[in-house]
Motif scaffolding. Structure first.
Motif, mmCIF file in Angstrom:
data_model
loop_
_atom_site.group_PDB
_atom_site.id
_atom_site.type_symbol
_atom_site.label_atom_id
_atom_site.label_comp_id
_atom_site.label_asym_id
_atom_site.label_seq_id
_atom_site.Cartn_x
_atom_site.Cartn_y
_atom_site.Cartn_z
ATOM 1 N N TRP A 1 -84.676 83.921 59.048
ATOM 2 C CA TRP A 1 -83.231 83.810 59.277
ATOM 3 C C TRP A 1 -82.488 83.341 58.028
ATOM 4 O O TRP A 1 -81.455 83.902 57.660
ATOM 5 C CB TRP A 1 -82.912 82.886 60.451
ATOM 6 C CG TRP A 1 -81.451 82.547 60.477
ATOM 7 C CD1 TRP A 1 -80.852 81.393 60.063
ATOM 8 C CD2 TRP A 1 -80.381 83.421 60.849
ATOM 9 N NE1 TRP A 1 -79.477 81.486 60.176
ATOM 10 C CE2 TRP A 1 -79.166 82.725 60.659
ATOM 11 C CE3 TRP A 1 -80.332 84.723 61.338
ATOM 12 C CZ2 TRP A 1 -77.929 83.277 60.940
ATOM 13 C CZ3 TRP A 1 -79.087 85.277 61.620
ATOM 14 C CH2 TRP A 1 -77.909 84.559 61.421
ATOM 15 N N GLU B 1 -79.427 85.225 56.295
ATOM 16 C CA GLU B 1 -78.142 84.555 56.147
ATOM 17 C C GLU B 1 -77.712 84.507 54.679
ATOM 18 O O GLU B 1 -76.541 84.700 54.362
ATOM 19 C CB GLU B 1 -78.230 83.148 56.729
ATOM 20 C CG GLU B 1 -76.919 82.425 56.771
ATOM 21 C CD GLU B 1 -77.030 81.075 57.449
ATOM 22 O OE1 GLU B 1 -76.047 80.682 58.095
ATOM 23 O OE2 GLU B 1 -78.083 80.413 57.331
ATOM 24 N N GLY C 1 -74.558 86.467 53.859
ATOM 25 C CA GLY C 1 -73.522 85.510 53.474
ATOM 26 C C GLY C 1 -72.968 85.792 52.092
ATOM 27 O O GLY C 1 -71.768 85.651 51.848
ATOM 28 N N GLY D 1 -70.876 88.616 55.232
ATOM 29 C CA GLY D 1 -71.279 89.167 56.522
ATOM 30 C C GLY D 1 -71.403 90.675 56.526
ATOM 31 O O GLY D 1 -71.767 91.261 57.535
ATOM 32 N N TRP E 1 -72.258 91.227 60.301
ATOM 33 C CA TRP E 1 -73.545 90.531 60.450
ATOM 34 C C TRP E 1 -74.548 91.391 61.206
ATOM 35 O O TRP E 1 -75.437 90.899 61.875
ATOM 36 C CB TRP E 1 -73.377 89.164 61.112
ATOM 37 C CG TRP E 1 -72.734 88.166 60.202
ATOM 38 C CD1 TRP E 1 -71.397 87.913 60.074
ATOM 39 C CD2 TRP E 1 -73.390 87.310 59.257
ATOM 40 N NE1 TRP E 1 -71.178 86.960 59.109
ATOM 41 C CE2 TRP E 1 -72.392 86.562 58.596
ATOM 42 C CE3 TRP E 1 -74.723 87.108 58.912
ATOM 43 C CZ2 TRP E 1 -72.678 85.629 57.612
ATOM 44 C CZ3 TRP E 1 -75.006 86.162 57.927
ATOM 45 C CH2 TRP E 1 -73.998 85.443 57.294
ATOM 46 N N ARG F 1 -65.989 86.441 62.495
ATOM 47 C CA ARG F 1 -67.140 86.603 61.596
ATOM 48 C C ARG F 1 -68.220 85.570 61.914
ATOM 49 O O ARG F 1 -69.400 85.886 61.979
ATOM 50 C CB ARG F 1 -66.723 86.427 60.133
ATOM 51 C CG ARG F 1 -65.919 87.537 59.560
ATOM 52 C CD ARG F 1 -65.468 87.185 58.137
ATOM 53 N NE ARG F 1 -64.497 88.143 57.669
ATOM 54 C CZ ARG F 1 -64.718 88.970 56.664
ATOM 55 N NH1 ARG F 1 -65.838 88.932 56.003
ATOM 56 N NH2 ARG F 1 -63.788 89.824 56.300
ATOM 57 N N GLU F 2 -67.783 84.319 62.092
ATOM 58 C CA GLU F 2 -68.726 83.246 62.392
ATOM 59 C C GLU F 2 -69.381 83.473 63.753
ATOM 60 O O GLU F 2 -70.559 83.181 63.937
ATOM 61 C CB GLU F 2 -68.020 81.884 62.355
ATOM 62 C CG GLU F 2 -67.512 81.483 60.978
ATOM 63 C CD GLU F 2 -66.218 82.217 60.570
ATOM 64 O OE1 GLU F 2 -65.444 82.678 61.451
ATOM 65 O OE2 GLU F 2 -65.991 82.328 59.358
ATOM 66 N N ARG G 1 -70.019 86.346 65.101
ATOM 67 C CA ARG G 1 -71.028 87.402 64.936
ATOM 68 C C ARG G 1 -72.291 86.850 64.294
ATOM 69 O O ARG G 1 -73.398 87.194 64.692
ATOM 70 C CB ARG G 1 -70.448 88.556 64.126
ATOM 71 C CG ARG G 1 -69.335 89.276 64.855
ATOM 72 C CD ARG G 1 -68.684 90.335 63.986
ATOM 73 N NE ARG G 1 -67.480 90.820 64.642
ATOM 74 C CZ ARG G 1 -66.376 91.152 64.009
ATOM 75 N NH1 ARG G 1 -66.307 91.080 62.689
ATOM 76 N NH2 ARG G 1 -65.328 91.576 64.683
ATOM 77 N N ARG G 2 -72.099 86.004 63.307
ATOM 78 C CA ARG G 2 -73.257 85.361 62.673
ATOM 79 C C ARG G 2 -74.021 84.546 63.712
ATOM 80 O O ARG G 2 -75.251 84.629 63.816
ATOM 81 C CB ARG G 2 -72.810 84.448 61.522
ATOM 82 C CG ARG G 2 -73.980 83.857 60.731
ATOM 83 C CD ARG G 2 -73.538 82.717 59.821
ATOM 84 N NE ARG G 2 -73.260 81.507 60.547
ATOM 85 C CZ ARG G 2 -74.192 80.687 61.046
ATOM 86 N NH1 ARG G 2 -75.455 80.945 60.884
ATOM 87 N NH2 ARG G 2 -73.844 79.613 61.695
ATOM 88 N N ASP G 3 -73.310 83.784 64.522
ATOM 89 C CA ASP G 3 -73.943 82.962 65.554
ATOM 90 C C ASP G 3 -74.645 83.830 66.602
ATOM 91 O O ASP G 3 -75.737 83.495 67.066
ATOM 92 C CB ASP G 3 -72.905 82.056 66.231
ATOM 93 C CG ASP G 3 -72.331 81.011 65.281
ATOM 94 O OD1 ASP G 3 -72.909 80.792 64.183
ATOM 95 O OD2 ASP G 3 -71.280 80.433 65.627
ATOM 96 N N GLN H 1 -75.962 86.795 66.105
ATOM 97 C CA GLN H 1 -77.191 87.296 65.484
ATOM 98 C C GLN H 1 -78.245 86.192 65.430
ATOM 99 O O GLN H 1 -79.422 86.436 65.713
ATOM 100 C CB GLN H 1 -76.885 87.825 64.078
ATOM 101 C CG GLN H 1 -78.027 88.513 63.380
ATOM 102 C CD GLN H 1 -78.424 89.814 64.017
ATOM 103 O OE1 GLN H 1 -79.252 89.826 64.916
ATOM 104 N NE2 GLN H 1 -77.846 90.915 63.547
ATOM 105 N N GLN H 2 -77.833 84.978 65.103
ATOM 106 C CA GLN H 2 -78.788 83.865 65.042
ATOM 107 C C GLN H 2 -79.383 83.582 66.418
ATOM 108 O O GLN H 2 -80.586 83.337 66.544
ATOM 109 C CB GLN H 2 -78.122 82.616 64.476
ATOM 110 C CG GLN H 2 -79.114 81.489 64.233
ATOM 111 C CD GLN H 2 -78.502 80.302 63.522
ATOM 112 O OE1 GLN H 2 -77.289 80.113 63.512
ATOM 113 N NE2 GLN H 2 -79.352 79.493 62.919
#
Length: 189
Positions: free
Chosen positions: A15, A19, A23, A27, A33, A49-50, A52-54, A56-57
């Protein structure tokens, strides 16, 4: 292309590398992401954006990572999103895809949706390398029918999907167009 290229599947252990690569490029593609194909478009559009990152995580933490990272001397330089077909829900919702009304024997087991290369490492063959690695991992995981969706756009190489020619070199067959710019290609692995 460096001879020191290695590949790792996308998991919670990789991960931080994902990232770092995404990053570095905000993204990728408007902060996607690489989430667009994993959820309904209404959910995707409602996320920041955040968010989408979350998203994916969370997928990775649940053991649902879909993809691989390419490394050059330990540094992540490319990405290929692939995985079990049912993980890519957005594709199933495309009207043009639904209109195909595929019989059971033509339902894919796998899908390859996106390929991304660090902007400082483009034109080195890393997209082809990532695609080849994805096909190899699919084979290791039992193989089956693989779908891909490269864009057929005028101008230089299409971003984030790879070109039709790249997939043809890997043995894929062009099946049909899904709308104006998207191709449906398949490979039996």
């Amino acid at each position: 292309m460096s001879e020191a290229l290695t590949v790792k599947e996308f998991t919670s252990e990789t991960w931080a590398d994902f990232e770092a690569l995404f990053g570095k490029h905000k993204g990728v593609s408007g902060g996607c992401w690489c989430v667009f194909h994993l959820c309904p478009s209404s959910e995707f559009n409602a996320m920041t954006r955040e968010g989408r990152r979350d998203f994916q995580q969370r997928q990775v933490e649940l053991g649902c990572g879909s993809g691989l990272l390419v490394y050059d001397q330990g540094v992540p330089v490319a990405w290929c999103q692939f995985g079990a077909a049912e993980r890519f829900r957005q594709i199933e919702r495309m009207r043009a895809y639904q209109a195909l009304n595929l019989p059971a024997e033509l339902r894919p087991r796998w899908r390859i949706s996106c390929i991304f290369v660090d902007k400082h490492r483009r034109r080195e063959g890393l997209s082809q390398f990532a695609l080849h690695a994805a096909v190899g991992l699919i084979r290791e995981h039992g193989g089956g029918l693989v779908e891909s969706f490269p864009l057929d756009l005028p101008g230089p190489r299409p971003p984030y999907t790879g070109s039709e020619a790249m997939y043809l070199r890997e043995g894929f067959e062009t099946i049909t167009r899904l709308g104006k710019n998207t191709l449906l290609m398949r490979l039996l692995v």
